[in-house]
Design an enzyme around this catalytic site. Sequence first.
Site, PDB file in Angstrom:
ATOM      1  N   LYS A 193     -39.643  56.384  95.025  1.00  0.00           N
ATOM      2  CA  LYS A 193     -40.751  57.022  95.746  1.00  0.00           C
ATOM      3  C   LYS A 193     -40.753  58.541  95.508  1.00  0.00           C
ATOM      4  O   LYS A 193     -39.768  59.094  95.024  1.00  0.00           O
ATOM      5  CB  LYS A 193     -40.611  56.730  97.249  1.00  0.00           C
ATOM      6  CG  LYS A 193     -40.751  55.240  97.585  1.00  0.00           C
ATOM      7  CD  LYS A 193     -42.155  54.750  97.322  1.00  0.00           C
ATOM      8  CE  LYS A 193     -42.454  53.398  97.931  1.00  0.00           C
ATOM      9  NZ  LYS A 193     -42.133  52.257  97.062  1.00  0.00           N
TER      10      LYS A 193
HETATM   11  C1  LIG Z   1     -47.086  50.216 100.236  1.00  0.00           C
HETATM   12  C2  LIG Z   1     -45.663  49.879 100.513  1.00  0.00           C
HETATM   13  N1  LIG Z   1     -45.330  49.399 101.713  1.00  0.00           N
HETATM   14  C3  LIG Z   1     -44.054  49.106 102.030  1.00  0.00           C
HETATM   15  C4  LIG Z   1     -43.025  49.267 101.119  1.00  0.00           C
HETATM   16  C5  LIG Z   1     -41.655  48.812 101.477  1.00  0.00           C
HETATM   17  O1  LIG Z   1     -40.677  49.784 101.355  1.00  0.00           O
HETATM   18  P1  LIG Z   1     -39.163  49.395 100.966  1.00  0.00           P
HETATM   19  O2  LIG Z   1     -39.150  49.006  99.527  1.00  0.00           O
HETATM   20  O3  LIG Z   1     -38.417  50.675 101.224  1.00  0.00           O
HETATM   21  O4  LIG Z   1     -38.738  48.307 101.860  1.00  0.00           O
HETATM   22  C6  LIG Z   1     -43.322  49.791  99.857  1.00  0.00           C
HETATM   23  C7  LIG Z   1     -42.248  50.039  98.893  1.00  0.00           C
HETATM   24  O5  LIG Z   1     -42.173  49.641  97.790  1.00  0.00           O
HETATM   25  C8  LIG Z   1     -44.671  50.083  99.529  1.00  0.00           C
HETATM   26  O6  LIG Z   1     -45.012  50.550  98.331  1.00  0.00           O
END
Ligand SMILES: Cc1ncc(COP(=O)(O)O)c(C=O)c1O
Length: 374
Positions: A193
């Site tokens: 990210k």
């Molecule tokens: C739009 C969106 N929501 C939620 C997430 C979930 O985050 P994580 O991968 O840290 O669990 C991501 C991450 O890839 C995402 O891009």
Amino acid sequence: MFRSIVKQKIPFLDLKIQHQQIKNEIFQAFEKVYENTSFSGGAFVEEFEKDFAEFCRTDYAIGVNNGTSALHLAMIALGIGEGDEVIIPANTFIATAWGVSYTGAKPVFVDCTADTWQIDPSKVEEKITPATKAIIGVHLYGQPFDVEGVSSICKRHKLFLLEDAAQAQGAKYENIPVGGFGEMGCFSFYPGKNLGACGEAGGITTNNKDYYNELQRLRNHGCKERYYHDILGYNMRMGGLEAASLGVKIKYLQGWNQRRKEIAKKYHNGINNPAIKMQSQPDWADSVYHLFVIVTKNRENLMEYLNKQNIFPGLHYPVPCHLQKAYTHLGYKKGDCLNAEYLSNHCLSLPMYSELTDENVEYIIEVLNAYDDE
Ligand SMILES: Cc1ncc(COP(=O)(O)O)c(C=O)c1O
């Protein structure tokens, strides 16, 4: 052939350059965590929470173990559960829907617009039923969704508004950072990210003290006081090493986002091939370009062509949420969210990271402009 020849592969994302640049600082921060043995929660997490709340201009920020947990806990804090429905865009990463499903509630998918590729407010109201409790808008690709369009529907129908800002640390809607427009803003600090931890991490922002207190308990086994478990809780704390890495990186975030904007501007101004369409950007959207997505008629052709020129784009996402196998039981079919389906079949993500050189950006533009889709 092309004026500028790039011999090395240009990946969609390269995490190594940035991590080499700040390696010493990060290692010094890790050493402090190690000396203090603050491996789970603790001072480094608290410090980062303060920094992140300030960055998002919200009253509070809570660190958790990843962005999916952030969404899950936000749902629980709102009291959402079995029998409830939550409206979310079909064009998003699947975790937006997981947060809803984990509680036993039902995700209800709505299409995106044909040009911004974000949740389409004009299609939301037809999805509202007596069971609807909330709408999750997603600032997808780092670009804010139509906050006013969605929040006015929430007000009219007395629904909670949540922001999935996993991809949008530092993005602004009407000049205000995302994360404070709804009840809560959910962030991912996954390594790739714009602000990514050295490890897995996530966060929730809010201006509401009650949610803040509830989230503190929920992420930590349901306790305020150790070993006194008042509610059903979870172990979703942020780790100390992850927090320390984020504490170093947040100081660079504005500069890194600025560089992404410069690259995006070059793409916008430089790409003039009618076979390639870019995301449209309303005046109120100040994107931080987590992804730079393009759309083209024959994606496989373009992908093959770019690969031959040493350019390796990403693909976000090949299947829209409503057509994922995991959600077959919800009964959606092809044609239910036409714009999201079109995108999933025609999108590509151009290389985008703050260390991408001007030379490489110019090369990518040159190669794209020479593409013939016939
Ligand atoms: C739009 C969106 N929501 C939620 C997430 C979930 O985050 P994580 O991968 O840290 O669990 C991501 C991450 O890839 C995402 O891009």
